[in-house]
Write a protein that holds these residues in place. Structure first.
Motif, PDB file in Angstrom:
ATOM      1  N   GLN A  75     -25.987   3.572 -30.562  1.00 45.51           N
ATOM      2  CA  GLN A  75     -25.238   4.821 -30.719  1.00 45.51           C
ATOM      3  C   GLN A  75     -24.871   5.021 -32.193  1.00 45.51           C
ATOM      4  O   GLN A  75     -24.775   4.052 -32.939  1.00 45.51           O
ATOM      5  CB  GLN A  75     -23.974   4.773 -29.860  1.00 45.51           C
ATOM      6  CG  GLN A  75     -24.215   4.534 -28.381  1.00 45.51           C
ATOM      7  CD  GLN A  75     -24.931   5.683 -27.699  1.00 45.51           C
ATOM      8  OE1 GLN A  75     -24.688   6.846 -28.014  1.00 45.51           O
ATOM      9  NE2 GLN A  75     -25.828   5.357 -26.778  1.00 45.51           N
ATOM     10  N   PRO A  76     -24.628   6.246 -32.655  1.00 44.55           N
ATOM     11  CA  PRO A  76     -24.755   7.496 -31.883  1.00 44.55           C
ATOM     12  C   PRO A  76     -26.206   7.927 -31.792  1.00 44.55           C
ATOM     13  O   PRO A  76     -27.064   7.481 -32.564  1.00 44.55           O
ATOM     14  CB  PRO A  76     -23.930   8.475 -32.723  1.00 44.55           C
ATOM     15  CG  PRO A  76     -24.085   7.984 -34.126  1.00 44.55           C
ATOM     16  CD  PRO A  76     -24.112   6.467 -34.026  1.00 44.55           C
ATOM     17  N   LEU A  77     -26.472   8.820 -30.856  1.00 40.89           N
ATOM     18  CA  LEU A  77     -27.822   9.334 -30.681  1.00 40.89           C
ATOM     19  C   LEU A  77     -28.140  10.334 -31.791  1.00 40.89           C
ATOM     20  O   LEU A  77     -27.330  11.210 -32.079  1.00 40.89           O
ATOM     21  CB  LEU A  77     -27.942  10.023 -29.320  1.00 40.89           C
ATOM     22  CG  LEU A  77     -27.634   9.157 -28.090  1.00 40.89           C
ATOM     23  CD1 LEU A  77     -27.690  10.007 -26.826  1.00 40.89           C
ATOM     24  CD2 LEU A  77     -28.610   7.991 -27.988  1.00 40.89           C
ATOM     25  N   PRO A  78     -29.299  10.231 -32.423  1.00 39.11           N
ATOM     26  CA  PRO A  78     -29.632  11.101 -33.565  1.00 39.11           C
ATOM     27  C   PRO A  78     -30.219  12.446 -33.143  1.00 39.11           C
ATOM     28  O   PRO A  78     -31.246  12.888 -33.652  1.00 39.11           O
ATOM     29  CB  PRO A  78     -30.660  10.260 -34.332  1.00 39.11           C
ATOM     30  CG  PRO A  78     -31.389   9.534 -33.255  1.00 39.11           C
ATOM     31  CD  PRO A  78     -30.347   9.202 -32.207  1.00 39.11           C
ATOM     32  N   PHE A  79     -29.559  13.109 -32.208  1.00 43.29           N
ATOM     33  CA  PHE A  79     -30.096  14.341 -31.661  1.00 43.29           C
ATOM     34  C   PHE A  79     -29.261  15.554 -32.049  1.00 43.29           C
ATOM     35  O   PHE A  79     -28.040  15.467 -32.213  1.00 43.29           O
ATOM     36  CB  PHE A  79     -30.164  14.278 -30.126  1.00 43.29           C
ATOM     37  CG  PHE A  79     -31.133  13.265 -29.586  1.00 43.29           C
ATOM     38  CD1 PHE A  79     -32.433  13.199 -30.067  1.00 43.29           C
ATOM     39  CD2 PHE A  79     -30.752  12.386 -28.577  1.00 43.29           C
ATOM     40  CE1 PHE A  79     -33.335  12.267 -29.564  1.00 43.29           C
ATOM     41  CE2 PHE A  79     -31.642  11.458 -28.062  1.00 43.29           C
ATOM     42  CZ  PHE A  79     -32.939  11.401 -28.559  1.00 43.29           C
ATOM     43  N   VAL A  80     -29.929  16.684 -32.164  1.00 40.93           N
ATOM     44  CA  VAL A  80     -29.295  17.979 -32.389  1.00 40.93           C
ATOM     45  C   VAL A  80     -29.968  18.985 -31.463  1.00 40.93           C
ATOM     46  O   VAL A  80     -31.194  18.970 -31.310  1.00 40.93           O
ATOM     47  CB  VAL A  80     -29.459  18.445 -33.855  1.00 40.93           C
ATOM     48  CG1 VAL A  80     -29.054  19.912 -34.006  1.00 40.93           C
ATOM     49  CG2 VAL A  80     -28.648  17.573 -34.791  1.00 40.93           C
ATOM     50  N   LEU A  81     -29.169  19.844 -30.845  1.00 44.86           N
ATOM     51  CA  LEU A  81     -29.691  20.907 -29.995  1.00 44.86           C
ATOM     52  C   LEU A  81     -29.496  22.250 -30.678  1.00 44.86           C
ATOM     53  O   LEU A  81     -28.409  22.529 -31.205  1.00 44.86           O
ATOM     54  CB  LEU A  81     -28.970  20.927 -28.648  1.00 44.86           C
ATOM     55  CG  LEU A  81     -29.320  19.810 -27.651  1.00 44.86           C
ATOM     56  CD1 LEU A  81     -28.287  19.751 -26.542  1.00 44.86           C
ATOM     57  CD2 LEU A  81     -30.712  20.029 -27.066  1.00 44.86           C
ATOM     58  N   ALA A  82     -30.514  23.081 -30.661  1.00 46.44           N
ATOM     59  CA  ALA A  82     -30.435  24.413 -31.253  1.00 46.44           C
ATOM     60  C   ALA A  82     -30.878  25.454 -30.234  1.00 46.44           C
ATOM     61  O   ALA A  82     -32.031  25.434 -29.780  1.00 46.44           O
ATOM     62  CB  ALA A  82     -31.315  24.502 -32.505  1.00 46.44           C
TER      63      ALA A  82
END
Length: 333
Positions: free
Chosen positions: A192-199
């Motif tokens: 963690q943390p997860l290296p994600f981004v939502l767009a």
């Protein structure tokens, strides 16, 4: 007062093969849908939504879909599916959500899960998580007519970060002939943390409409669709499970890109998704793919340069930006 909440979700790998007996990895969000249920002073069943819609349900006919109260259709479907009698059920049910609706993040399913949980508590119905997920899936498919997989309902109920196997499950198989899914929690095993981004693309969609064209090709035994959805894409999730636990983000990114390439090849992602995927990959993201059914909705990006990637996505017209933080599934208090 009873308060139930359920999370949205983003598909990390393997979607949309949860419709076709495949395997997926999915991550819940901190953004949640909420259902609050309280007693009323009058002998009435009242439904209300956070967009201002309000309706008194006086008869079974009032549980049918209505153009006047579209947001309430989700709660109505759950009440109908649970066999609630408006003449005997007297409570005030209110729904609200933090999840962008029609964004490919299972916002509708999360809201239905919250309603199901609150009403179950009210009437004393006790079920295990697999039964709850199956019941919500049945309501969504049979009452609302939504062509969907099984990922959304299981993530709303189980929450977390999961590898899920849906073999021998599908809309083409009778409900009573389908086994329970395999839900394997991964959150405690992944760095963690997860290296994600939502767009969010800003394009709203209906998951059933997004699935229909490719689904028909699958039902017609189109060899290309069958090869990709029956074997190749589910394998991405199986390989991704090992890579996640090893913290091998480069491999995860490569698998995400392969997943997106399949959807692009089949014409299932959509121009808005394709544009944001291209922008993300050119601005720090190692991987980018649709988070849901496609034809709009939301793009999931794996990036170790989040500020750079987010800035580029916003410049390209992305709407809401969300950082996925896994949360627990359906809760009822």
């Amino acid at each position: 007062m009873i308060v139930a909440t359920a999370p949205g979700r983003c598909g990390v790998l393997g979607n949309p093969t949860d419709m076709y007996g495949g395997s997926v990895i999915s991550c819940s969000l901190s953004e949640r849908a909420t259902c609050t249920l309280s007693d009323t002073d009058s002998a009435a069943l009242i439904l209300e939504a956070d967009n201002g819609e309000r309706q008194v349900i006086a008869s079974p006919a009032d549980l049918e879909p209505s153009e006047e109260f579209p947001r309430l259709d989700l709660a109505k479907a759950v009440l109908k599916g649970m066999g609630i009698d408006p003449g005997e059920a007297h409570f005030h049910l209110t729904t609200s959500t933090e999840i962008p609706m029609q964004a490919g993040l299972a916002g509708s399913t999360a809201l239905m899960a919250a309603v199901y949980g609150a009403v179950s508590k009210k009437i004393g119905r006790v079920e295990h998580k697999h039964a709850i997920a199956a019941a919500i899936r049945k309501i969504e498919y049979e009452i609302l007519g939504v062509i969907c997989g099984f990922q959304d309902q299981h993530m709303a109920v189980f929450g977390g970060l999961n590898y899920m196997d849906f073999r021998d499950k599908g809309s083409h198989i009778a409900m009573d002939e389908q086994p329970y899914a395999t839900v394997e929690p991964l959150l405690d095993l992944v760095p963690q943390p997860l290296p994600f981004v939502l767009a969010h693309t800003g394009v709203k969609h209906h998951s059933g409409a997004a699935h229909k064209p490719v689904r028909q090709r699958w039902l017609d035994n189109d060899p290309e669709v069958r090869k990709l959805y029956d074997a190749f894409v589910p394998k991405l999730a199986r390989s991704g499970k090992q890579a996640l636990m090893a913290g091998d983000w480069e491999t995860i990114a490569a698998l995400m890109n392969q997943n997106q390439e399949v959807q692009f090849r089949l014409g299932a992602s959509g121009a808005a998704v394709d544009k944001l995927v291209e922008v993300a990959l050119a601005n720090g993201a190692l991987g980018a793919k649709l988070a849901g059914a496609g034809q709009g909705g939301t793009v999931l990006c794996l990036t170790f340069e989040p500020e750079r990637t987010i800035a580029a996505l916003k410049d390209a017209g992305a709407g809401r930006i969300i950082r996925p933080v896994p949360s627990e599934g359906l809760t009822v208090n």
